[in-house]
Design an enzyme around this catalytic site. Structure first.
Site, short mmCIF file in Angstrom:
data_model
loop_
_atom_site.label_atom_id
_atom_site.label_comp_id
_atom_site.label_asym_id
_atom_site.label_seq_id
_atom_site.Cartn_x
_atom_site.Cartn_y
_atom_site.Cartn_z
N ASP A 31 0.85 -1.19 0.00
CA ASP A 31 0.00 0.00 0.00
C ASP A 31 0.89 1.24 0.00
O ASP A 31 1.89 1.32 0.71
CB ASP A 31 -0.91 -0.01 1.22
CG ASP A 31 -2.07 0.96 1.08
OD1 ASP A 31 -3.22 0.51 0.96
OD2 ASP A 31 -1.83 2.20 1.09
N HIS A 99 -10.25 -5.04 -3.47
CA HIS A 99 -8.91 -5.28 -2.92
C HIS A 99 -9.03 -5.71 -1.48
O HIS A 99 -9.92 -5.27 -0.77
CB HIS A 99 -8.03 -4.03 -3.05
CG HIS A 99 -8.67 -2.79 -2.52
ND1 HIS A 99 -9.58 -2.07 -3.26
CD2 HIS A 99 -8.56 -2.16 -1.33
CE1 HIS A 99 -10.00 -1.03 -2.55
NE2 HIS A 99 -9.40 -1.07 -1.36
P1 AMP Z 1 -9.66 1.57 0.24
O1 AMP Z 1 -9.69 2.84 1.03
O2 AMP Z 1 -10.13 0.36 0.98
O3 AMP Z 1 -10.36 1.74 -1.10
O4 AMP Z 1 -8.14 1.28 -0.05
C1 AMP Z 1 -7.45 1.80 -1.14
C2 AMP Z 1 -5.99 1.74 -0.77
O5 AMP Z 1 -5.24 1.89 -1.95
C3 AMP Z 1 -5.55 2.81 0.21
O6 AMP Z 1 -5.04 2.20 1.39
C4 AMP Z 1 -4.48 3.57 -0.57
O7 AMP Z 1 -3.42 3.99 0.23
C5 AMP Z 1 -4.06 2.55 -1.60
N1 AMP Z 1 -3.50 3.09 -2.82
C6 AMP Z 1 -4.00 4.10 -3.57
N2 AMP Z 1 -3.22 4.29 -4.66
C7 AMP Z 1 -2.22 3.38 -4.59
C8 AMP Z 1 -1.10 3.07 -5.42
N3 AMP Z 1 -0.83 3.75 -6.56
N4 AMP Z 1 -0.26 2.09 -5.04
C9 AMP Z 1 -0.50 1.40 -3.90
N5 AMP Z 1 -1.56 1.63 -3.08
C10 AMP Z 1 -2.40 2.61 -3.42
#
Ligand code: AMP
Length: 113
Positions: A31, A99
């Protein structure tokens, strides 16, 4: 692949990520904003928007995501960890490609805030 989906682009290799595991149908990557010393995501390469969108045909895929997340957690040195799926903005979902968060490496409170 859904062209405007961030995680589809990561799955396709069009946007870089720190990959921990990959096979033909799923990917685990760190993440970008970790909430614990170990925090990575497991995604299917197939675009499914959210847990509510899981179809009967996806059941084995989702089961494999859970097995893979647990295995990668152990490979990263944690035996106590939390698996989280957020469904919907009100539950904290910000990326609408399903995810599974895998979090560990610190004490995790319950219930979550
Ligand atoms: P959610 O809030 O459950 O939708 O989780 C989305 C997650 O994706 C968050 O914890 C973000 O920090 C993570 N995230 C967003 N963009 C990226 C990226 N480019 N690479 C890795 N993680 C990401």
């Amino acid at each position: 692949m859904t062209t405007d989906c961030l995680f589809c682009k990561i799955a396709a290799g069009d946007i870089p990520a720190e990959k921990l595991y990959e096979d033909g149908e799923m990917l685990a990557f760190r993440d970008i904003a970790p909430q614990a010393p170990v925090h990575f995501l497991v995604i299917p390469k197939k675009h499914i928007a959210d847990p509510a969108g899981i179809g009967a045909e996806d059941e084995s895929l989702i089961g494999r995501m859970m097995r893979t997340g647990s295995q990668v957690a152990r490979e990263n040195g944690i035996s106590d960890f939390r698996l989280v799926f957020n469904n919907g903005a009100g539950a904290g979902q910000t990326v609408f490609h399903i995810h599974m968060h895998v979090l560990g490496g610190r004490s995790l409170g319950w219930p979550p805030g």
